[in-house]
Design an enzyme around this catalytic site. Structure first.
Site, PDB file in Angstrom:
ATOM      1  N   TRP A   1       0.845  -1.207   0.000  1.00 25.52           N
ATOM      2  CA  TRP A   1       0.000   0.000   0.000  1.00 25.52           C
ATOM      3  C   TRP A   1       0.876   1.251   0.000  1.00 25.52           C
ATOM      4  O   TRP A   1       0.513   2.282  -0.562  1.00 25.52           O
ATOM      5  CB  TRP A   1      -0.915   0.006   1.234  1.00 25.52           C
ATOM      6  CG  TRP A   1      -1.824   1.195   1.306  1.00 25.52           C
ATOM      7  CD1 TRP A   1      -3.066   1.299   0.753  1.00 25.52           C
ATOM      8  CD2 TRP A   1      -1.568   2.452   1.940  1.00 25.52           C
ATOM      9  NE1 TRP A   1      -3.602   2.539   1.009  1.00 25.52           N
ATOM     10  CE2 TRP A   1      -2.703   3.274   1.731  1.00 25.52           C
ATOM     11  CE3 TRP A   1      -0.499   2.980   2.669  1.00 25.52           C
ATOM     12  CZ2 TRP A   1      -2.795   4.572   2.220  1.00 25.52           C
ATOM     13  CZ3 TRP A   1      -0.581   4.277   3.160  1.00 25.52           C
ATOM     14  CH2 TRP A   1      -1.722   5.059   2.933  1.00 25.52           C
ATOM     15  N   HIS A   2       2.045   1.158   0.625  1.00 30.25           N
ATOM     16  CA  HIS A   2       2.902   2.339   0.770  1.00 30.25           C
ATOM     17  C   HIS A   2       3.619   2.731  -0.511  1.00 30.25           C
ATOM     18  O   HIS A   2       4.239   3.788  -0.569  1.00 30.25           O
ATOM     19  CB  HIS A   2       3.912   2.133   1.897  1.00 30.25           C
ATOM     20  CG  HIS A   2       3.292   2.297   3.246  1.00 30.25           C
ATOM     21  ND1 HIS A   2       2.590   1.295   3.855  1.00 30.25           N
ATOM     22  CD2 HIS A   2       3.221   3.367   4.079  1.00 30.25           C
ATOM     23  CE1 HIS A   2       2.133   1.728   5.016  1.00 30.25           C
ATOM     24  NE2 HIS A   2       2.493   2.975   5.182  1.00 30.25           N
ATOM     25  N   GLY A   3       3.568   1.879  -1.508  1.00 31.88           N
ATOM     26  CA  GLY A   3       4.201   2.259  -2.765  1.00 31.88           C
ATOM     27  C   GLY A   3       4.377   1.046  -3.650  1.00 31.88           C
ATOM     28  O   GLY A   3       4.565  -0.068  -3.165  1.00 31.88           O
TER      29      GLY A   3
END
Lengths: 476, 396
Positions: free
Chosen positions: A331-333
């Protein structure tokens, strides 16, 4: 548009306040919807279309779910929920992960998906970039349909009100991730008191100072060490760099959340907290109850619990944790290092759930504090050094396999950043808050206006000079 | 697991704001701040140029459908809004003071000296790799191969080398001393390196404290070295006391640092006793056709960028003639350091051609042949040499 910019603070926001407060109560959501779209469209005008699509699709799915449930058609309702989840995930998947997937496949010789550089649109193509905040708002709208189905949220029949929720500018691009059910009452009816406004001012000022005076001040130190070639990294230098990044990210992100909460209050909203001094945690599990709380809670509620959570046999629990942490990581990248970072937390949290947690309970508190902060900081090295060929040497340098213990550069940077590091480390603990609340109320009331003006003035000075003001969440 | 209570309107807002009167006061103060500066931005006229920062400021451009759609309007507007912010210069200075109060020894990539507490400002230059340097010196060697006349090459070190003791301890910076040493070793053929380090090194008055250039005194002593190597002659016994032209010079490094606490530099000239030793004429070539010019431009002493006092600032080509001088025609491949050196060269050569690679695409070989140049001097500040993108033209 981002909050930490002069045109936001001195042009956009005053105009919003003016428009908002001269409008009659029943028009205020419409005013908000319009200014939200300007806020979003400022950075990438064409992507406002995604907002419209998001509003239209999630609104109609909510209505369908409600209608199906009313007529006893549970199957239809479930289909509608599934369709809404698929739509949101496709939106996120296409814009955020498509090129990552295409590139990764090509790297293993299966390059059948072309990498997209630009989106052809009528009137000329635009560069294919990640729409700002898409990870935040797709999660918010996804939770809406699910909650309507679960009976946790009422269906919103007014599309203006629903649109205001989807696009609400204070938390649109960097959270907190607000669930519809936490906001629906406030969307219909919220108090606009001057007490709430003043507390919003306080919260916003604190957030602006955290972002501009602390995070932006520490960023260049991390940039120096990120750019240092692996064969020149010293052990103390590598730690200095990653400590700077840990503090930068915390003050950037939590400062942004504080600004969001403050702006929300000034417009009558009350958002949930997003950070609670994460670096005083005594374990990995505690860290994630204190860091980006709204994301952790989202994954728990819509992924971990539906999978069975912890109330299952240990092997299944480990599997559930693996799924949740892999998802949290990516989700963070859209990059492998974020996945690795998620798995890193899976390992620590899994160990704590299985046996380490019980060991920690019997361990002196100060040892647990060191454990908590060190695993978080080491984790950030995996998070921040995206290039795997650089991540290895960076971690190696941190653990003593670098170019010696220290060098002249380290001494220079330590000497120059020591005051701000000390201030930042103190500010990452509840120390300041505790001292502040020990003061008599009169003293606080006397000191606050001066501190506020000093904070706003310094923030303005650093923003106007504006040599270093990154937006860290363009990947999220 | 934390227990998430749904937020309720009017949740914990802190006891400080329980009083309505106090809340009104804080609200008013905040609104005064954001509305006040917001309104001032509207009312105050926009500036075209910042004297303090020595740069053109962004001006407002009306949006069009196309610039809004592409986002170009918004990008420009953000720059415009910052550049034209009310009291911009004061905000920039406040930031510099704040950085210094926090114990920083630098601001905006400019180091403050450690001995006088930030009266001398050093620009932060990035290091150059050995390969890159070899490529660059290679262009000079190519020029040497192309020409039949002698080619001299010299680099002016930065004050961060000459005044290294004044830099903050361990300040990471480029080492011009070793760059020059390596450049010297790389020279081939009829390219002769002239080392100015002996003349410019050590404490002294060879550099400005607030600007990256060398001073008149630095340039004069460098000229003695150059003359000795190029013509074998001696010069200098006719220069005496420097004459003060301005004591209010705030240079480029000062502009970048926003360091309001720094005292200004002084600009001097050195003129032979009894005036120049010959009839010196200057032809400027701003756009191909010669127009008469001068060695000094006193009107530039009234503006911020006072270094342009020397020869009036950058120009593609400048030819200085002195028929009575002892030596022949010298072509200098210039950067701005040459402007301050030119008056001294003019005393020595019948013709000095200051040739700027950035604005000229003619082959140097052709220019030298057509103008009967006797010697060529490639003179750059080490940092300009390390970063200039036009050096390849030397070999054309």
């Amino acid at each position: 548009m981002i909050f930490s910019s002069p045109y936001f603070l001195f042009l956009y926001f005053p105009a919003v306040l003016l428009l908002y407060y001269i409008s009659p109560l029943k028009w205020r959501n419409l005013v908000l919807l319009v200014v939200n779209l300007i806020f979003y469209g400022w950075g990438e005008p064409v992507y406002v279309l995604i907002m419209f699509a998001s509003i239209a699709i999630d609104y109609s799915h909510g209505r369908i779910v409600t209608r199906c449930k009313a007529s006893g058609n549970d199957r239809g309702a479930r289909m509608a929920v599934a369709s809404s989840v698929v739509f949101n995930l496709l939106l996120l998947g296409f814009f955020k992960y498509y090129n990552f997937i295409a590139g990764s496949l090509a790297a293993v010789g299966a390059g059948f998906l072309p990498v997209i550089d630009s989106l052809p649109l009528p009137g000329g193509s635009i560069p294919f970039t990640l729409p700002i905040g898409i990870s935040f708002y797709t999660f918010q709208t996804m939770s809406y349909t699910i909650d309507v189905y679960r009976g946790d949220a009422r269906c919103q029949k007014n599309i203006i009100t629903f649109g205001t929720f989807v696009t609400l500018f204070p938390q649109l691009i960097a959270g907190p991730i607000i669930k519809y059910k936490d906001l629906d009452d406030q969307l219909e009816h919220r108090d606009h008191t001057v007490e709430k406004f003043a507390s919003g001012v306080q919260r916003f000022t604190i957030g602006a100072c955290k972002k501009v005076l602390l995070a932006n001040a520490l960023g260049p130190l991390w940039d120096v060490y990120l750019a240092t070639p692996g064969d020149r990294l010293t052990t103390l230098g590598a730690w200095l760099g990653i400590v700077a990044f840990s503090l930068q990210l915390y003050f950037d992100f939590s400062g942004y959340s504080d600004m969001a909460i403050g702006l929300g209050r000034m417009l009558g909203f009350e958002f949930l907290e997003n950070f609670n001094y994460p670096y005083i945690s005594k374990s990995a599990s505690e860290f994630w109850r204190r860091w980006h709380i709204s994301l952790g809670s989202w994954f728990r509620e819509y992924l971990y619990f539906p999978l069975g959570g912890s109330r299952v046999k240990p092997p299944r629990m480990v599997f559930n944790l693996l799924v949740v942490w892999a998802a949290t990581g990516i989700w963070h990248g859209a990059s492998w290092n974020f996945l690795l970072w998620g798995l890193y937390w899976f390992v620590w949290i899994g160990l704590e759930k299985l046996w380490l947690g019980r060991v920690l309970e019997k361990t002196p508190a100060w040892v647990c504090h060191i454990y908590g902060v060190v695993i978080a900081v080491v984790g950030w090295a995996i998070f921040a050094v995206e290039d795997f060929s650089a991540m290895g040497p960076y971690l190696a340098a941190m653990f003593g396999f670098g170019a010696g213990a220290l060098d002249g550069d380290f001494l220079y940077y330590l000497r120059n950043y020591l005051p701000i590091l000390v201030i930042a480390i103190a500010a990452a603990t509840p120390l300041g808050k505790t001292v502040w609340h020990k003061l008599p109320q009169r003293a606080r009331q006397a000191a606050f206006p001066m501190l506020m003006l000093a904070g706003l003035a310094l923030t303005t000075a650093y923003l106007v000079d504006g040599t270093y003001n990154p937006f860290l969440y363009f990947r999220f | 697991m934390l227990d998430y209570r749904p937020a309720t309107a009017g949740a914990d807002i802190g006891d400080m704001f329980m009083s309505k009167k106090y809340s009104i006061f804080i609200t008013a103060l905040f609104c005064l701040f954001i509305f006040g500066f917001g309104a001032a931005h509207f009312i105050l006229p926009d500036r075209e140029f910042s004297e303090q920062e020595n740069k053109n400021l962004t001006l407002f451009r009306a949006p069009t459908w196309e610039t809004v759609r592409s986002g170009e309007f918004m990008e420009k507007f953000e720059k415009y809004y910052n550049d034209q912010f009310p009291l911009r210069d004061q905000w920039v200075q406040m930031k510099a003071y704040s950085e210094r109060a926090l114990g920083k020894q630098e601001n905006n990539k400019v180091y403050f000296d450690r001995i006088e507490g930030g009266q001398t400002l050093f620009a932060h230059f990035t290091k150059i790799s050995d390969e890159d340097l070899a490529t660059r010196v290679g262009f000079v060697n190519k020029l040497g191969e192309n020409l039949d006349v002698p080619v001299y090459f010299s680099l002016v070190p930065d004050k961060s080398w000459a005044w290294a003791d004044y830099l903050p301890d361990y300040a990471p910076n480029v080492d011009d001393g070793s760059t020059i040493e390596k450049a010297q070793e790389l020279c081939r053929g009829n390219v002769k390196y002239i080392d100015l380090r002996g003349t410019l090194g050590g404490e002294g008055d060879a550099f400005y404290r607030t600007d990256h250039h060398w001073t008149t005194m630095g340039a004069m002593r460098a000229c003695f070295d150059l003359i000795r190597d190029i013509s074998g002659g001696n010069s200098g016994d006719w220069y005496h006391e420097p004459e003060l032209r301005s004591d209010q010079f705030y240079g480029t490094t000062w502009s970048a640092a926003g360091a309001a606490w720094v005292r200004p530099d002084s600009i001097y000239t050195m003129i032979p006793e009894g005036g120049t030793r010959g009839h010196i004429t200057v032809d400027r070539y701003p756009e191909g056709e010669p127009i008469p010019g001068g060695l000094y431009y006193p009107e530039k002493l009234e503006v911020k960028d006072k270094y342009a006092y020397f020869l009036g600032g950058n120009q593609p080509l400048c030819v200085i003639k002195n028929p009575d001088a002892a030596n022949g025609k010298l072509l200098v491949v210039r950067d701005s350091y040459s402007d301050c050196l030119a008056p001294f060269l003019a005393e020595e050569f019948r013709e000095v051609h200051l040739y700027d690679l950035r604005y000229n695409n003619v082959s140097l070989k052709k220019y030298v042949a057509e103008n009967g140049v006797d010697q060529v001097l490639v003179l750059y500040s080490a940092n300009n040499f390390n970063t200039d993108k036009n050096l390849f033209k030397l070999g054309l």
